[in-house]
Design a protein around this motif. Sequence first.
Motif, short mmCIF file in Angstrom:
data_model
loop_
_atom_site.label_atom_id
_atom_site.label_comp_id
_atom_site.label_asym_id
_atom_site.label_seq_id
_atom_site.Cartn_x
_atom_site.Cartn_y
_atom_site.Cartn_z
N VAL A 1 0.82 -1.22 0.00
CA VAL A 1 0.00 0.00 0.00
C VAL A 1 0.85 1.27 0.00
N MET A 2 2.16 1.09 -0.09
CA MET A 2 3.07 2.20 -0.35
C MET A 2 4.20 1.66 -1.20
N ALA A 3 4.44 2.30 -2.33
CA ALA A 3 5.40 1.77 -3.29
C ALA A 3 6.78 1.62 -2.67
N MET A 4 7.46 0.53 -3.04
CA MET A 4 8.86 0.34 -2.69
C MET A 4 9.70 0.95 -3.82
N GLU A 5 10.50 1.95 -3.53
CA GLU A 5 11.17 2.74 -4.56
C GLU A 5 12.68 2.73 -4.32
N THR A 6 13.42 2.26 -5.30
CA THR A 6 14.89 2.24 -5.18
C THR A 6 15.44 3.63 -4.91
N GLN A 7 14.85 4.64 -5.52
CA GLN A 7 15.35 6.01 -5.33
C GLN A 7 15.24 6.47 -3.88
N TYR A 8 14.39 5.81 -3.10
CA TYR A 8 14.26 6.15 -1.69
C TYR A 8 14.68 5.00 -0.78
N GLY A 9 15.65 4.23 -1.22
CA GLY A 9 16.21 3.20 -0.36
C GLY A 9 15.66 1.82 -0.58
N GLY A 10 14.70 1.67 -1.50
CA GLY A 10 14.14 0.35 -1.78
C GLY A 10 13.42 -0.24 -0.59
N GLY A 11 13.59 -1.55 -0.41
CA GLY A 11 12.94 -2.22 0.71
C GLY A 11 13.61 -3.53 1.03
N GLU A 12 13.32 -4.04 2.20
CA GLU A 12 13.83 -5.33 2.64
C GLU A 12 12.70 -6.11 3.30
N VAL A 13 12.89 -7.42 3.41
CA VAL A 13 11.93 -8.26 4.11
C VAL A 13 12.67 -9.17 5.07
N TYR A 14 11.97 -9.56 6.13
CA TYR A 14 12.53 -10.53 7.07
C TYR A 14 11.41 -11.22 7.82
N LYS A 15 11.71 -12.38 8.34
CA LYS A 15 10.77 -13.11 9.18
C LYS A 15 10.80 -12.52 10.58
N PHE A 16 9.66 -12.64 11.27
CA PHE A 16 9.60 -12.11 12.62
C PHE A 16 8.67 -12.95 13.48
#
Length: 504
Positions: A246-261
């Motif tokens: 619901v919010m774009a993941m943008e490389t120009q703003y640091g991209g994104g990461e995922v992890y288990k929790f």
Amino acid sequence: MKLKSVFIAYLLMLIHGQLAAQQWQSSFVKIDDNGKLTYIADSKGDIIPDFSAVGYHQGAKPIPLVKVIMEVSPSGNNHQQQIQDAIDRVAKYPLDQNGIRGAILLKKGTYQIPGAININTSGIILRGEGLSTKLIATGAGQRKLINVNGNGKPKEIPNTRTKITDNYVPVGAKSFHIEKPSNFKVGDALMIYRPGTDQWIKDLKMDQIDAREGTVQWKAADYDLFFERKITAIKGNEVFLDNPVVMAMETQYGGGEVYKFTFDGRINEVGIEDMLIESEYQSDTDEDHGWDAISMNRVENAWVSNVSSKYFGYSCVNLGGMSKQVTVKHCTSLFPKSKIEGGRRYSFNNDGQLNLVMNCTADEGRHDYVTGAKVMGPNVFYNCRSTHAKADIGPHHRWAAGTLYDNITTDGEINIQDRGNWGTGHGWAGVNQVLWNCIAAKVTVQNPYVSGKNYAIGVTAQKTNGRLSGRPDGVWEGLNQKGTLMPKSLFEKQMAEAGKKIQP
């Protein structure tokens, strides 16, 4: 006879044509020839998200009618302890196969509560006998009368974090590519991390808020965003999710990461049902009395239904930032008592994720259906009413992402905008917010400078420019348009297509 049949056929065609002319569809979400929704992407690939997987068990299970295993009737002079003792006893009962211990029935009568009632264990339902069961927050002291709260916070599982490799993951996407899919399996709880960056803050112009006393400019470190999801499938390097981005993941703003929790302290299967909750007060502007009728946090798959509150200073139901998949339905907030100014009268407040507020009513509130700071959706307010509103409905401050306001009616305002230096510097209140078939006296919808849009589709209201001029206008479609927007409810249609029913 043949002439009569022809006439009837002609009349039916005429009526059908008139009805069709009275209906219209959005250019962003259309119903195709097979009766299914089609989502129209913009140039970046963003679409209006699917909001169907919110609330109790994401709408896949009905809220259960839990068997009563203990009854309480008001007696003696310590009703609070009576109720708390019953809760503490039931907390020692075993959980059944559905994670439920049982329901405590508060028999009709008046229960005087000088402090608070606490539920800190899974599987407990507190049920009254409708308006005949009255809990009163007696005496002085701002407090949560019924406080449902687990403990702790989400914990990252070491060595599972990996990067999202797509340069841009659009709004509405239910999948993306990652570096190390072998770190995960279907069914894993997944945290999506989107970092705050200095460039993003600068592009939003949230380091340039017109300063006044107490104004705090946004800082990147305060805007790391975390979205909870579950993995539904993995195909190669692509992971599929139970809920959309619901919010774009943008490389120009640091991209994104995922992890288990993990979140071991979060409780679940808790319900508050069928009662009237009141607060004592000394005057219409008294602030030293009951503040929240019901508060829920660190809870998942829970519900509040058929509860009415009167005279509280803040809320009927307040969902905290670590609440998830909670349904609030058929609840009423009446006659709040407080000053009419900031920090008061948030009738149904949601700061959590994947929550649903539906079929609720509020009177004399300020922000009746509202989200707070960094509220990560999707979340839904559906088929709710507000009367004698003292302020506006909508995202209140500091970047809520992905909220649907569907068939909301108010005699006040609905606003999605740059709130500027209100509060301590609220700034941009929300992104990817959708107003669908709402009615209000006035509506403002603005688009933030970057990272998404806000939509007003089928709104009946006076369009206003908002508090601050010069901001980009939001996406408007069908303002005060005659005829019927189809579908009348986006949420209902999305639920139906997901094979789910909205529980009455």
